[in-house]
Design an enzyme around this catalytic site. Structure first.
Site: not given
Ligand code: TEU
Length: 571
Positions: A255, A328-329, A204, A103
């Protein structure tokens, strides 16, 4: 020793397993997972059959956002181990034929990064222009852009009276990609890991790196339209791709936050100039009420199907997408769209089949392969996630949401739902750690755990194993076109995949009531056979086809609660 297949487009028939190291396996008693823990589970992943691991960030970090706030791109966070541990992981994974995808977070760094520390409070720092600074407007914040974690996206630097931009937590400062020196540093960071032999990168929020330069206030939204798929994003990706990804032959997955199909066609275009593939999240907004995440709402089934149809037909032949329900989100899919009590096994398998039979590269998030559920937390103190705690504060302390309502919303939407420790066995703390875990283990670990799943031929685990194999054996899964067979049906999600020689039908009942349907006339059911199903036990799971009457495919189909059936017609 297994050798890695050196096909340039290996990832088109591959399945990738996502590891969130903090919650995967602790080799000691710290209560947080580590790299040695991952190494100890490689044989488990080999048994599952995955081709690659996507490792969420393991770099040095204050862990405000669990590693998405990187303080040093060149060192491993001591909580996870050492660089020697990482090298061993890479070697041991490769020996098993498993690739490693790292990542990379380059939209922002941690404010603890030395670049930011040098830039803070010093307009003459050589790193000041690595970040985005703006003067106050009329004594106030520069514009109305909102952080994705709630509140303003601007934070004041007291010493210089300027604000810096942070689209996420205030400890995650956005990098200024307009500055060519930033882009050079990014190339060096990624090359460092590619040189080590890492096979690919998950980038990311990569479609947020280019911001509209007038930094105007957004009179109709939170500012996202001014930086999502921004003006120079394709140019920047092509630059990085040419300098690094193409040079090393890395697989890349971007992403994409709130993106569009048109942009994704270009990001993942077959010409290979930008990325291998994209994650988009539109299908995971089917349970956002009026587009709002922080609501407690059922999912809109027809909308879910429309979104898949839009992306499956729109990317076919033009680009390549990642297929996934969980990460993980996101909350656990079996709790979100399935039934995590009476029909947990059936619905976990049905949901798996319904995305794995689409076109793209499937991703399995740790624990999904054993049907892990949301933990059902009932107290605010059980949550650790910065987004969840921020949103609680905003909605309960500063808006009108009640505590009880917010607890219900968090139980449905919080990112911690997927971050609970991996459930390995029935020992204390689910075998995740010998010490108290950083986040509470879900209470159901005595029934739902990897040991149980590996011992049970009817488990969700072996269903995933079979789906992974099917993708390698049946070409139409990779290459076929996509047609939704019953877009208006309110319980069945059925689609057809078609190539010259093969037609595959994936039939899914998304609800707990039995339903019936009639397959369209154009399908030649006489030549059809079942490949896999979640009620067609034993033979279907463990062998390929069965003989006798039970294998005949009828045009008239009855689907039991959460039933899935995968049918192949070969001409
Ligand atoms: O996530 C980006 C993102 O916009 C989301 O999936 C976010 O968790 C969601 O909008 C919240 O409502 C990425 C990563 O996967 C996440 O874990 C990080 O927190 C984020 O970027 C910032 O680096």
């Amino acid at each position: 020793m297994t050798t890695i297949i050196q096909d340039k487009e290996w990832w088109k028939k591959a399945t990738i397993y996502q590891i969130y190291p903090k919650s995967f396996c602790d080799s000691g008693n710290k209560g947080t997972g580590d790299i040695q823990g991952i190494i100890s589970k490689l044989d488990y992943l080999k048994l599952l059959g995955v081709d690659a691991i996507w490792l969420t960030p393991i770099y040095d970090s204050p862990m405000i956002d669990n590693g998405y706030d990187i303080a040093d791109y060149y060192t491993v966070n001591p909580d996870f181990g050492t660089m020697a541990d990482f090298d061993e992981l890479l070697k041991q994974a490769h020996q098993r034929g498993i690739r490693i995808v790292m990542d990379i977070v380059v939209n922002h760094t941690s404010t603890a990064h030395q670049w930011f520390q040098s830039a803070l409070g010093d307009v003459n720092s050589p790193y000041r222009d690595f970040y985005i600074w703006k003067d106050p407007v009329k004594g106030d914040i520069p514009n109305n852009w909102q952080s994705k974690f709630g509140g303003s996206a601007w934070e004041m630097d007291e010493k210089t009276s300027q604000y810096y931009l942070h689209l996420f937590a205030k400890e995650q400062a956005d990098l200024n990609w307009e500055n060519p020196k930033v882009r050079e540093e990014v190339k060096q960071v990624i090359s460092f890991w590619a040189e080590k032999g890492v096979d690919g990168f998950r980038l990311d929020v990569i479609n947020l790196i280019s911001k509209q330069q007038d930094y105007a206030s957004d009179d109709v939204g939170d500012g996202r339209r001014f930086y999502t798929d921004g003006p120079r994003v394709h140019e920047y990706l092509q630059e990085i791709s040419e300098a690094v990804f193409q040079k090393y032959g890395s697989v890349t997955v971007g992403e994409m936050s709130s993106t569009t199909l048109e942009h994704c066609q270009q990001y993942s275009s077959n010409d290979g100039k930008e990325l291998s593939m994209v994650f988009n999240f539109h299908h995971l907004k089917a349970d956002y009420e009026n587009g709002e995440k922080w609501t407690n709402a059922p999912f809109d089934f027809l909308q879910l199907k429309q979104i898949f149809n839009h992306w499956q037909t729109g990317l076919n032949g033009k680009g390549w997408g990642a297929l996934f329900w969980c990460n993980h989100d996101q909350p656990r899919v079996v709790s979100r769209l399935g039934n995590d009590t009476e029909y947990r096994l059936e619905s976990a398998k049905m949901l798996a089949a319904s995305v794995h039979m689409m076109q793209g590269t499937p991703y399995i998030y740790q624990g999904e392969e054993i049907g892990m559920t949301n933990p059902g937390y009932t107290e605010l103190s059980q949550y650790q996630d910065v987004e969840s705690t921020n949103m609680y504060d905003i909605m309960v302390n500063h808006q009108s949401t009640s505590h009880d309502e917010m607890i219900k919303i968090l139980a449905q939407k919080s990112r911690d739902n997927s971050r609970t420790p991996m459930q390995w066995d029935t020992s204390e703390f689910a075998g995740f750690s010998k010490g108290l875990p950083w986040l509470e283990v879900a209470k159901n670990y005595l029934d739902i755990n990897a040991n149980q799943a590996v011992d049970d031929p009817n488990s969700v685990f072996y269903f995933y194993q079979r789906l992974i194999q099917l993708r390698k054996e049946v070409d139409v899964i990779t290459s076929g076109s996509y047609v939704d067979l019953f877009p208006e049906h309110n319980a069945i999600f059925a689609y057809q995949r078609k190539s010259d020689k093969q037609t595959l039908i994936c039939l899914n009942n998304y609800y707990a009531d039995e339903v019936e349907c009639v397959l369209p006339e154009h399908l030649n059911v006489e030549g059809a056979r079942y490949l896999l199903g979640n009620y067609l036990l034993g033979d279907y799971l463990l062998d390929k086809g069965v003989g006798g009457e039970s294998s005949a495919v009828s045009r008239h189909q009855v689907l039991k609660p959460y039933e899935t059936k995968i049918i192949l017609i070969e001409s």
